[in-house]
Design an enzyme around this catalytic site. Structure first.
Site, PDB file in Angstrom:
ATOM      1  N   LYS A  76       0.824  -1.211   0.000  1.00 17.33           N
ATOM      2  CA  LYS A  76       0.000   0.000   0.000  1.00 17.33           C
ATOM      3  C   LYS A  76       0.857   1.260   0.000  1.00 17.33           C
ATOM      4  O   LYS A  76       0.490   2.260  -0.611  1.00 17.33           O
ATOM      5  CB  LYS A  76      -0.933   0.021   1.227  1.00 17.33           C
ATOM      6  CG  LYS A  76      -2.008  -1.035   1.204  1.00 17.33           C
ATOM      7  CD  LYS A  76      -3.023  -0.805   0.093  1.00 17.33           C
ATOM      8  CE  LYS A  76      -4.093  -1.876   0.136  1.00 17.33           C
ATOM      9  NZ  LYS A  76      -4.746  -2.107  -1.141  1.00 17.33           N
ATOM     10  N   LYS A  93      -6.431 -16.353 -13.977  1.00 23.33           N
ATOM     11  CA  LYS A  93      -7.346 -16.164 -12.867  1.00 23.33           C
ATOM     12  C   LYS A  93      -8.361 -15.068 -13.169  1.00 23.33           C
ATOM     13  O   LYS A  93      -8.010 -14.009 -13.682  1.00 23.33           O
ATOM     14  CB  LYS A  93      -6.526 -15.763 -11.635  1.00 23.33           C
ATOM     15  CG  LYS A  93      -7.255 -15.981 -10.358  1.00 23.33           C
ATOM     16  CD  LYS A  93      -6.327 -15.851  -9.171  1.00 23.33           C
ATOM     17  CE  LYS A  93      -7.152 -15.797  -7.910  1.00 23.33           C
ATOM     18  NZ  LYS A  93      -6.867 -14.645  -7.093  1.00 23.33           N
ATOM     19  N   LYS A 146     -11.112  -9.070 -10.291  1.00 25.88           N
ATOM     20  CA  LYS A 146     -11.718  -7.769 -10.511  1.00 25.88           C
ATOM     21  C   LYS A 146     -10.714  -6.801 -11.136  1.00 25.88           C
ATOM     22  O   LYS A 146     -11.024  -6.070 -12.060  1.00 25.88           O
ATOM     23  CB  LYS A 146     -12.262  -7.346  -9.159  1.00 25.88           C
ATOM     24  CG  LYS A 146     -12.288  -5.943  -8.829  1.00 25.88           C
ATOM     25  CD  LYS A 146     -13.031  -5.738  -7.526  1.00 25.88           C
ATOM     26  CE  LYS A 146     -12.014  -5.375  -6.467  1.00 25.88           C
ATOM     27  NZ  LYS A 146     -12.144  -5.818  -5.184  1.00 25.88           N
TER      28      LYS A 146
END
Ligand code: TRP
Length: 329
Positions: free
Chosen positions: A111, A194, A197
């Protein structure tokens, strides 16, 4: 029955990959365990502190999970922020978690890289909040994917440390829950391994028929087989993998044979595949829409969930306060 628990981030809609990965197993798990599921809306603020529609996001995931079969009469289904006990335990656990170990967490380091302008303290202490989620019910088992293993390891560390610091045997160390059978991995429509999203290659449970047809027809394919029994390229294997799940066995066999004798027409295969996906997803989509529109029902579900969850949560907080030494006058 053992307490198993999982948090669900209120971000985005469920796709087929989610369904055959976690969701289907959650649905099964609820009947075999004392299952707790909650929407992790506090957690979502660590990446999006000023969400456009926090309530709408929570409502949407809740409706989708209910439509997939999570049953509020069987499992305890609640919204994280309905339980301030979690926030209190988080505060207390924060006193016993250290900057160094939090900074070393892989997800935190990711992050820092992806949102350098929003490296907030909530992000740093994300694993502490997650530990609080688990320990508040003294849950034993947590179904987690690879990406959450380190967070669970931290939860174990915090549980153990609490016991050591206050010289008690209070928290058990939560362990990963293994879904007996192999997890089914749904590939993407773009030839990638895979469905996800972020990859933008997914079929969502709430996609309408037209959208599904268009996505499947656009799925990546090669020029077609020219040699009998030729090895399939990954993108074709992927389409067959999805067909294996949603289509009749005979249908899959017909197309597999056609592939093997080089007479397959990908257009026909995709048309059939799209219809079979629609057959699978459309009842779910209808339930999502129905539940989503039923405010009364959703209100009842979260109220019941919070009531059930509060039984163990308030007990834990009371005992933790006693252990640490808080006393009322
Ligand atoms: N961190 C989890 C995720 O990103 C969501 C989550 C929050 C969770 N609290 C939890 C999962 C507690 C298991 C247990 O998917």
């Amino acid at each position: 029955m053992e307490i198993v628990l999982s948090g669900i981030r209120p971000t985005g809609n469920l796709h087929l990959g989610n369904y055959f990965g976690a969701v289907k197993n959650f649905v099964k798990m609820q009947h075999e365990n004392n299952a707790f599921f909650f929407i992790a809306d506090y957690h979502s603020l660590t990446t999006h502190p000023t969400p456009n529609d926090l309530h709408g996001n929570v409502k949407q995931v809740l409706a989708e999970y209910l439509a997939c079969g999570l049953n509020p009469d069987v499992a305890t289904i609640y919204v994280q922020s309905d339980l301030p006990e979690i926030a209190e335990l988080y505060l207390l656990l924060n006193m016993n978690s250290y900057l160094g170990e939090l900074e070393r967490t892989t997800s935190f380091k990711d992050k820092v890289r992806t949102q350098p302008n929003n490296v907030n303290a909530g992000l740093l202490t994300y694993p502490v909040l997650m530990a609080a989620d688990i320990l508040i019910h003294r849950a034993k088992k947590v179904p987690v994917g690879k990406d959450q293993e380190q967070n669970l390891e931290m939860a174990r560390k915090f549980a153990k440390r609490f016991n050591n610091l206050y010289n008690v045997q209070y928290f058990d160390e939560p362990t990963p829950f293994n879904f007996g059978e192999e997890l089914i991995k749904i590939p993407g429509l773009d030839g990638s391994g895979k469905m996800g999203k972020s990859e933008g290659n997914g079929i969502y449970l709430i996609d309408d028929d037209k959208t599904i047809r268009s996505k499947v027809m656009k799925a990546k394919t090669d020029a077609g087989p020219t040699i009998p029994n030729q090895k399939m390229p990954e993108e074709i294997v992927n389409l067959f993998t999805i067909a294996n799940i949603v289509s009749e066995k005979d249908t899959v066999n017909v197309f597999r044979n056609k592939y093997n004798d080089c007479t397959i027409r990908y257009g026909d295969f995709k048309k059939q595949l799209a219809e079979d996906i629609i057959k699978f997803t459309s009842p779910i989509r209808e339930r999502v829409l129905e539940i989503h529109a039923n405010e009364q029902y959703l209100k009842k579900v979260v109220k019941l969930g919070a009531e059930k969850a509060r039984v163990s949560a308030s007990k834990t907080i009371k005992e933790v306060r006693e252990i640490i030494g808080f006393k009322s006058f």
